[in-house]
Scaffold this motif. Sequence first.
Motif, PDB file in Angstrom:
ATOM      1  N   THR A  30      -2.705  -8.813  23.746  1.00 34.46           N
ATOM      2  CA  THR A  30      -2.775  -8.148  24.823  1.00 34.46           C
ATOM      3  C   THR A  30      -1.756  -8.446  25.971  1.00 34.46           C
ATOM      4  OG1 THR A  30      -5.233  -8.383  24.457  1.00 34.46           O
ATOM      5  CG2 THR A  30      -4.309  -8.139  26.592  1.00 34.46           C
ATOM      6  N   ARG A  33       1.468  -6.712  25.061  1.00 38.59           N
ATOM      7  CA  ARG A  33       1.363  -5.219  25.376  1.00 38.59           C
ATOM      8  C   ARG A  33       1.336  -4.822  26.849  1.00 38.59           C
ATOM      9  NH1 ARG A  33      -4.213  -2.975  23.172  1.00 38.59           N
ATOM     10  NH2 ARG A  33      -3.212  -0.971  23.635  1.00 38.59           N
ATOM     11  N   SER A  34       0.907  -5.759  27.780  1.00 35.64           N
ATOM     12  CA  SER A  34       0.928  -5.647  29.172  1.00 35.64           C
ATOM     13  C   SER A  34       2.503  -5.908  29.549  1.00 35.64           C
ATOM     14  CB  SER A  34       0.253  -6.739  29.869  1.00 35.64           C
ATOM     15  OG  SER A  34       0.133  -6.693  31.277  1.00 35.64           O
ATOM     16  N   TRP A  41       1.781  -9.313  33.786  1.00 36.46           N
ATOM     17  CA  TRP A  41       0.578  -9.935  33.273  1.00 36.46           C
ATOM     18  C   TRP A  41      -0.294 -10.262  34.178  1.00 36.46           C
ATOM     19  CZ3 TRP A  41      -2.979  -9.676  29.752  1.00 36.46           C
ATOM     20  CH2 TRP A  41      -3.650 -10.774  29.445  1.00 36.46           C
ATOM     21  N   TYR A 213      -8.437  -7.724  37.226  1.00 34.85           N
ATOM     22  CA  TYR A 213      -8.175  -6.602  36.362  1.00 34.85           C
ATOM     23  C   TYR A 213      -6.937  -6.867  35.655  1.00 34.85           C
ATOM     24  CZ  TYR A 213     -12.109  -3.855  38.154  1.00 34.85           C
ATOM     25  OH  TYR A 213     -13.362  -3.401  38.455  1.00 34.85           O
ATOM     26  N   LEU A 214      -6.819  -6.479  34.188  1.00 30.42           N
ATOM     27  CA  LEU A 214      -5.836  -6.794  33.545  1.00 30.42           C
ATOM     28  C   LEU A 214      -4.640  -5.480  33.722  1.00 30.42           C
ATOM     29  CD1 LEU A 214      -7.662  -8.651  31.965  1.00 30.42           C
ATOM     30  CD2 LEU A 214      -6.624  -7.796  30.000  1.00 30.42           C
ATOM     31  N   HIS A 215      -5.058  -4.490  34.267  1.00 33.47           N
ATOM     32  CA  HIS A 215      -4.245  -3.410  34.727  1.00 33.47           C
ATOM     33  C   HIS A 215      -4.200  -3.492  36.309  1.00 33.47           C
ATOM     34  CE1 HIS A 215      -3.715   0.895  35.920  1.00 33.47           C
ATOM     35  NE2 HIS A 215      -2.470   0.667  34.987  1.00 33.47           N
ATOM     36  N   ASN A 227      -3.335   3.390  31.274  1.00 31.86           N
ATOM     37  CA  ASN A 227      -4.115   2.135  31.690  1.00 31.86           C
ATOM     38  C   ASN A 227      -4.521   1.801  30.025  1.00 31.86           C
ATOM     39  OD1 ASN A 227      -5.988   0.154  32.042  1.00 31.86           O
ATOM     40  ND2 ASN A 227      -7.078   1.159  33.765  1.00 31.86           N
ATOM     41  N   LEU A 228      -3.872   0.648  29.552  1.00 32.16           N
ATOM     42  CA  LEU A 228      -4.166   0.206  28.336  1.00 32.16           C
ATOM     43  C   LEU A 228      -5.590  -0.776  28.446  1.00 32.16           C
ATOM     44  CD1 LEU A 228      -0.751  -1.142  27.244  1.00 32.16           C
ATOM     45  CD2 LEU A 228      -1.587   1.376  26.609  1.00 32.16           C
ATOM     46  N   PHE A 229      -6.080  -1.121  29.519  1.00 32.34           N
ATOM     47  CA  PHE A 229      -6.942  -1.987  29.523  1.00 32.34           C
ATOM     48  C   PHE A 229      -8.095  -1.356  30.476  1.00 32.34           C
ATOM     49  CE2 PHE A 229      -3.126  -4.375  29.388  1.00 32.34           C
ATOM     50  CZ  PHE A 229      -2.951  -4.667  27.959  1.00 32.34           C
ATOM     51  N   ARG A 232     -11.253  -3.691  32.208  1.00 25.97           N
ATOM     52  CA  ARG A 232     -11.205  -4.998  31.645  1.00 25.97           C
ATOM     53  C   ARG A 232     -10.868  -5.984  32.663  1.00 25.97           C
ATOM     54  NH1 ARG A 232      -8.276  -6.388  26.099  1.00 25.97           N
ATOM     55  NH2 ARG A 232      -9.540  -8.376  26.547  1.00 25.97           N
ATOM     56  N   HIS A 234     -10.686 -10.505  33.755  1.00 35.24           N
ATOM     57  CA  HIS A 234     -10.978 -11.978  33.063  1.00 35.24           C
ATOM     58  C   HIS A 234     -11.891 -12.570  33.925  1.00 35.24           C
ATOM     59  CE1 HIS A 234      -6.934 -12.776  30.396  1.00 35.24           C
ATOM     60  NE2 HIS A 234      -7.844 -12.114  29.671  1.00 35.24           N
TER      61      HIS A 234
END
Length: 254
Positions: A30, A33-34, A41, A213-215, A227-229, A232, A234
Amino acid sequence: MNTAITSTNSAPQLWNTRYGTINALPVDDTIARSLRQYGEWIEQELDLLSTMLMEGQSVVEFGGEYGAHTLWLARATGAAGEVHVIEPRRLAMQQLCANLALNGLSNVHTHSVWLGRSPGRNELAALMPDIQHGAAGGEQIRIATLDDLALSALHLLKINLPGTLSATLDGGGETLRRTRPCLYFRLGSQDAAEAEIKQVKDLGYRCWSHLPYLHSPRNYAGSAAVNLFPGRVHQNVVAAPVESSMDFEELIEL
């Protein structure tokens, strides 16, 4: 527009990120990819930490993550500050050190250990059972405590590896009593989260939930449409000593 530089699938990769150049072996987790797609990240973590950290302060980061946040921490604390990165995994440590050298960072100290309750040794697979390590899972990892670092000051303890909070705090009792750092950590499993929050509160801390948010649509690479995530986040917690004046009114207190 700044974009990432990538190489073939079999060679190391160079990514042009928001805080510097990052090198990594060919991976597709993950974080990679980010960094590859967005040049950053979980920038929302750093947005929050930027309201807490000042130049000249000291930080411990448990979990290197290619140095994605270490690069920012080193710049935020400045030449008079110190960043101690704990990374027990051999290949991850090698990549971390390469990235520190690539960016000319001299205020970062790396420690190839696992933070635990007491010194010792254990296999990587036993310490991180939820991750596939392949042949590296059998490698023996040295365990040290937060107190073993013998830090003269500590202003922020940032824990990136879920499920490691309790043992880290147990092994850092003297450091926590003496320095009273702020804490920023990723919660463990649902079953463990309640006990983790109680442990932190019992140490004299207030806790707030933070869900980055991851994105981010305002990412460094300008890749807003991809938006790959989706959705999503944490499950993170920021904690401050009760005696401090720190408050996070925009967050939900736990």
